[in-house]
Write a protein that holds these residues in place. Sequence first.
Motif, PDB file in Angstrom:
ATOM      1  N   GLY A 159      24.428   7.317  -8.250  1.00  0.00           N
ATOM      2  CA  GLY A 159      23.031   7.550  -8.728  1.00  0.00           C
ATOM      3  C   GLY A 159      22.158   7.044  -7.406  1.00  0.00           C
ATOM      4  O   GLY A 159      22.634   6.750  -6.247  1.00  0.00           O
ATOM      5  N   ALA A 160      20.930   6.760  -7.772  1.00  0.00           N
ATOM      6  CA  ALA A 160      19.931   6.307  -6.756  1.00  0.00           C
ATOM      7  C   ALA A 160      19.164   5.126  -7.494  1.00  0.00           C
ATOM      8  O   ALA A 160      18.840   5.492  -8.905  1.00  0.00           O
ATOM      9  N   VAL A 161      18.750   4.213  -6.644  1.00  0.00           N
ATOM     10  CA  VAL A 161      17.486   3.381  -7.322  1.00  0.00           C
ATOM     11  C   VAL A 161      16.108   3.802  -6.319  1.00  0.00           C
ATOM     12  O   VAL A 161      16.073   3.801  -5.349  1.00  0.00           O
ATOM     13  N   ARG A 162      15.299   3.829  -7.072  1.00  0.00           N
ATOM     14  CA  ARG A 162      13.751   4.428  -6.731  1.00  0.00           C
ATOM     15  C   ARG A 162      12.840   3.641  -7.178  1.00  0.00           C
ATOM     16  O   ARG A 162      12.613   3.082  -8.273  1.00  0.00           O
ATOM     17  N   LEU A 163      11.990   3.293  -6.247  1.00  0.00           N
ATOM     18  CA  LEU A 163      10.948   2.354  -6.407  1.00  0.00           C
ATOM     19  C   LEU A 163       9.450   2.901  -6.365  1.00  0.00           C
ATOM     20  O   LEU A 163       9.010   3.937  -5.427  1.00  0.00           O
ATOM     21  N   ALA A 164       8.503   2.764  -7.445  1.00  0.00           N
ATOM     22  CA  ALA A 164       7.425   3.616  -7.525  1.00  0.00           C
ATOM     23  C   ALA A 164       6.337   2.638  -7.966  1.00  0.00           C
ATOM     24  O   ALA A 164       6.495   1.718  -8.710  1.00  0.00           O
ATOM     25  N   SER A 165       5.121   2.894  -7.270  1.00  0.00           N
ATOM     26  CA  SER A 165       4.031   1.944  -7.651  1.00  0.00           C
ATOM     27  C   SER A 165       2.718   2.748  -6.920  1.00  0.00           C
ATOM     28  O   SER A 165       2.187   2.370  -6.143  1.00  0.00           O
ATOM     29  N   PRO A 166       2.311   3.676  -8.002  1.00  0.00           N
ATOM     30  CA  PRO A 166       1.065   4.398  -7.852  1.00  0.00           C
ATOM     31  C   PRO A 166      -0.239   3.794  -7.442  1.00  0.00           C
ATOM     32  O   PRO A 166      -0.718   4.189  -6.620  1.00  0.00           O
TER      33      PRO A 166
ATOM     34  N   LEU B 131       0.899  -1.357   0.175  1.00  0.00           N
ATOM     35  CA  LEU B 131      -0.172   0.141   0.039  1.00  0.00           C
ATOM     36  C   LEU B 131       0.815   1.119   0.044  1.00  0.00           C
ATOM     37  O   LEU B 131       1.255   1.604   0.997  1.00  0.00           O
ATOM     38  N   PRO B 132       1.446   1.594  -1.202  1.00  0.00           N
ATOM     39  CA  PRO B 132       2.189   2.967  -1.288  1.00  0.00           C
ATOM     40  C   PRO B 132       1.718   4.125  -0.555  1.00  0.00           C
ATOM     41  O   PRO B 132       0.308   4.438  -0.838  1.00  0.00           O
ATOM     42  N   PRO B 133       2.631   4.755  -0.478  1.00  0.00           N
ATOM     43  CA  PRO B 133       2.267   6.498  -0.064  1.00  0.00           C
ATOM     44  C   PRO B 133       2.112   7.024  -1.678  1.00  0.00           C
ATOM     45  O   PRO B 133       2.551   6.486  -2.483  1.00  0.00           O
ATOM     46  N   ALA B 134       1.562   8.297  -1.541  1.00  0.00           N
ATOM     47  CA  ALA B 134       1.704   9.006  -2.897  1.00  0.00           C
ATOM     48  C   ALA B 134       2.904   9.378  -3.222  1.00  0.00           C
ATOM     49  O   ALA B 134       3.893   9.664  -2.575  1.00  0.00           O
ATOM     50  N   GLY B 135       3.186   8.972  -4.631  1.00  0.00           N
ATOM     51  CA  GLY B 135       4.427   9.374  -5.140  1.00  0.00           C
ATOM     52  C   GLY B 135       5.157   7.941  -5.318  1.00  0.00           C
ATOM     53  O   GLY B 135       4.660   6.945  -5.226  1.00  0.00           O
ATOM     54  N   TRP B 136       6.300   8.134  -4.942  1.00  0.00           N
ATOM     55  CA  TRP B 136       7.414   7.015  -4.818  1.00  0.00           C
ATOM     56  C   TRP B 136       7.436   6.333  -3.592  1.00  0.00           C
ATOM     57  O   TRP B 136       7.071   7.067  -2.774  1.00  0.00           O
ATOM     58  N   VAL B 137       7.761   5.257  -3.724  1.00  0.00           N
ATOM     59  CA  VAL B 137       7.845   4.435  -2.254  1.00  0.00           C
ATOM     60  C   VAL B 137       9.219   4.403  -1.586  1.00  0.00           C
ATOM     61  O   VAL B 137       9.013   4.599  -0.232  1.00  0.00           O
ATOM     62  N   GLY B 138      10.247   4.338  -2.073  1.00  0.00           N
ATOM     63  CA  GLY B 138      11.424   4.306  -1.636  1.00  0.00           C
ATOM     64  C   GLY B 138      12.593   4.732  -2.552  1.00  0.00           C
ATOM     65  O   GLY B 138      12.607   4.542  -3.716  1.00  0.00           O
TER      66      GLY B 138
END
Length: 300
Positions: free
Chosen positions: A181-188, A153-160
């Motif tokens: 750089g960075a690793v980003r997880l997103a799941s709207p 249950l993700p927050p608004a926008g990116w997860v981490g």
Amino acid sequence: MIRGAIRRKSGRRLWSNTVAATGWGESTFAEQAWDKSRGAAARWGVAGVLVGVLVGVVAFAPATWLASAVASATQQRLLLADARGTVWSGSAVPILTGGQDSHDASALPSRLEWTIGPNGLGFEVRARQACCLNGTVALQLRPGLGRVTVKLLPPAGWVGQWPSAWLGGLGTPFNTLQLGGAVRLASPAGITLESVQGRWRMEGRADVELVAASSRLSTLDTLGSYRLTLTGDPASAGAPQLTLSTLEGALQLSGTGNWGTGGVRFRGEAKASSGDETALSNLLNIIGRRDGARSVISIG
């Protein structure tokens, strides 16, 4: 007269014996009932103590138990070091390693905090981490016979968002690439993963992005930004499908694959943009099997 007297005496004696026998029986039965009652009370007392001990053990189970379970489930690749608190409310430092007996390890700069509570027929895990999570991230876990379901249950926008250098703890090839750089997880919309007898099924979509990536194997300041998309495929009974694409950059990456019972299978390629071939030649040799100007990537 004498016979009558004898009969009366005999009658009184028989009556007295009957009374005495009846009184003795009633006393014996009372004692037996008391012994049974006392035995039942003792058994209930022992049962109460055992239940109390069990509840206490569960309620105050140390966080190190959860750390051991995570290490075992990930084959020692994810460790929750310096675990504090309990299974239900604790914190630890997440560390990535190359597995058992590996000399590679990389820790995140802040502690991961969690709380676990009941949720319907399962549990809900709520996690927070100042460096890397977007607010509070909630996971719902529902165990079953031969299966387990995990819902994000993700927050608004990116997860981490995590530093790419953290991946170096996994060993080859990340320790060689030394990514920046960075690793980003997103799941709207969130995702649901279900494991049924070792086979994973997925609903929803998740994007793993490598943002402004760099490597010590290239003279370029940045290689580019990339996206690995995971989606559930109804045609494959929900087996997660993988798609790698390049968002921008000198290093061009592409490929497709899936996550099935045999693990991850992926086929892709890497190549340099026009004019960057020399700067990326060494990196292309490391990424995969060289085939002319491109590098073939094969996993599984």
